[in-house]
Motif scaffolding. Structure first.
Motif: not given
Length: 326
Positions: A104-112, A249-258
């Motif tokens: 959950f910390v990772s998700l928040l930081i990736l969003s930030w 933004l594309w890399i972060i999005q790809l991380l979350l998708v995969v």
């Protein structure tokens, strides 16, 4: 041995593949993230907000990597341990706590980070004459703060504090109360793998949170793409800042998708099918699918140092200088 314990039997995927995978991910994750943290803390003098977010992301990654041996040992030996044993209690609590806190910390930081990268775009646009009053106000009063190092430090402290306050009581309740409600004897059992009503509700809330984090990143990305289409010029298309933000933004999005999207999609399906009941074979398939997707979500922590090379030019240059000098 209870009927539930007899029903839940791990296959070779759980007892062999998952332990080996967790140990492998732990080794490369500890090495890569330790190197990354050393670079962020000692080799980069003037730290931007992105460096601060990434340093905290590395801390969360290291927490996941330290939990991986516990998770691997649980899948390897959990079916043979008694739940009351010290090994089971220790592995269950530390593994579950570290995994969920860091996730959950990772998700928040990736969003930030996604918002911070979008703020970089808005900074350049706020200087243009064509920028609307609304866009100037949004950057001037909100988005600009995400690019400030002091704001980044405070937000990371708040993120860790909130996640720890929420997750620790839930993990304690899950480990001490729920896992023994039905008198299970083995460490690897139905209650440990599926949780009771409280853990399932918390799991659904967490899945919703994952979806919201994914939505933040996707919204940032498509706002950027929409903006490019609206004011496309020959100069703008060559601007390195725009290309850099789009790549981030594309890399972060790809991380979350995969890594996170399969886990977040399957979790509600998992609970629904569990409530409907079914034979032991179906139940074992559901549990092992959940465990494989959890392993996939945690694998992101081990591969992040590679992503840092793509996300941050200063990090890439520092590593290059270190290896060329050595």
């Amino acid at each position: 041995m209870s009927n539930n314990s007899t029903c839940i039997r791990p296959s070779m995927i759980s007892t062999t593949v998952l332990p080996i995978t967790y140990i492998f991910l732990c080794i490369i994750g500890l090495f890569g993230n330790s190197l990354a943290q050393w670079v962020f803390l000692t080799k980069i003098g003037k730290k931007t907000s992105t460096h601060i977010y990434l340093a905290n992301l590395v801390t969360a990654n290291l927490l996941v990597c330290t939990a991986m041996p516990f998770m691997g040992t649980y899948f390897l030996k959990g079916f043979y341990w008694k739940y009351e044993s010290v090994q089971c209690r220790l592995v269950n609590f530390l593994g579950t706590l570290s995994m969920h806190v860091s996730m959950f910390v990772s998700l928040l930081i990736l969003s930030w980070i996604a918002i911070s990268r979008y703020a970089t775009l808005m900074k350049k646009e706020s200087l243009q004459d064509t920028t609307s009053c609304y866009e100037r106000m949004v950057y001037g009063h909100l988005l600009k703060r995400f690019r400030q190092p002091n704001f980044a430090r405070k937000m990371c402290i708040y993120i860790w504090g909130v996640v720890l306050v929420v997750i620790i009581p839930l993990v304690l309740y899950y480990s001490v109360v729920e896992a023994t409600e039905e008198g299970e004897s083995q460490c690897y059992n139905r209650q440990m793998e599926m949780g009771a009503s409280t853990s399932q509700i918390a799991g659904l809330i967490g899945t919703t949170f994952i979806g919201l984090s994914f939505l933040v990143v996707v919204t940032s990305y498509y706002s950027f793409v929409s903006h490019l289409r609206r004011i496309r010029t020959s100069i703008l298309e060559k601007d390195l800042t725009y290309r850099s933000v789009k790549r981030h933004l594309w890399i972060i999005q790809l991380l979350l998708v995969v890594c996170f999207l399969p886990y977040s999609i399957f979790k509600p399906i998992f609970y629904v099918l569990y409530q409907r009941g079914g034979d032991c074979e179906q139940l074992n398939y559901l549990i092992e699918a959940k465990n494989v997707l959890t392993c996939l979500a945690s694998a992101r922590s081990s591969t992040d140092p590679i992503i840092f090379l793509l996300l941050d030019k200063t990090f890439k240059k520092t590593l290059y200088d270190l290896f060329t000098k050595s």
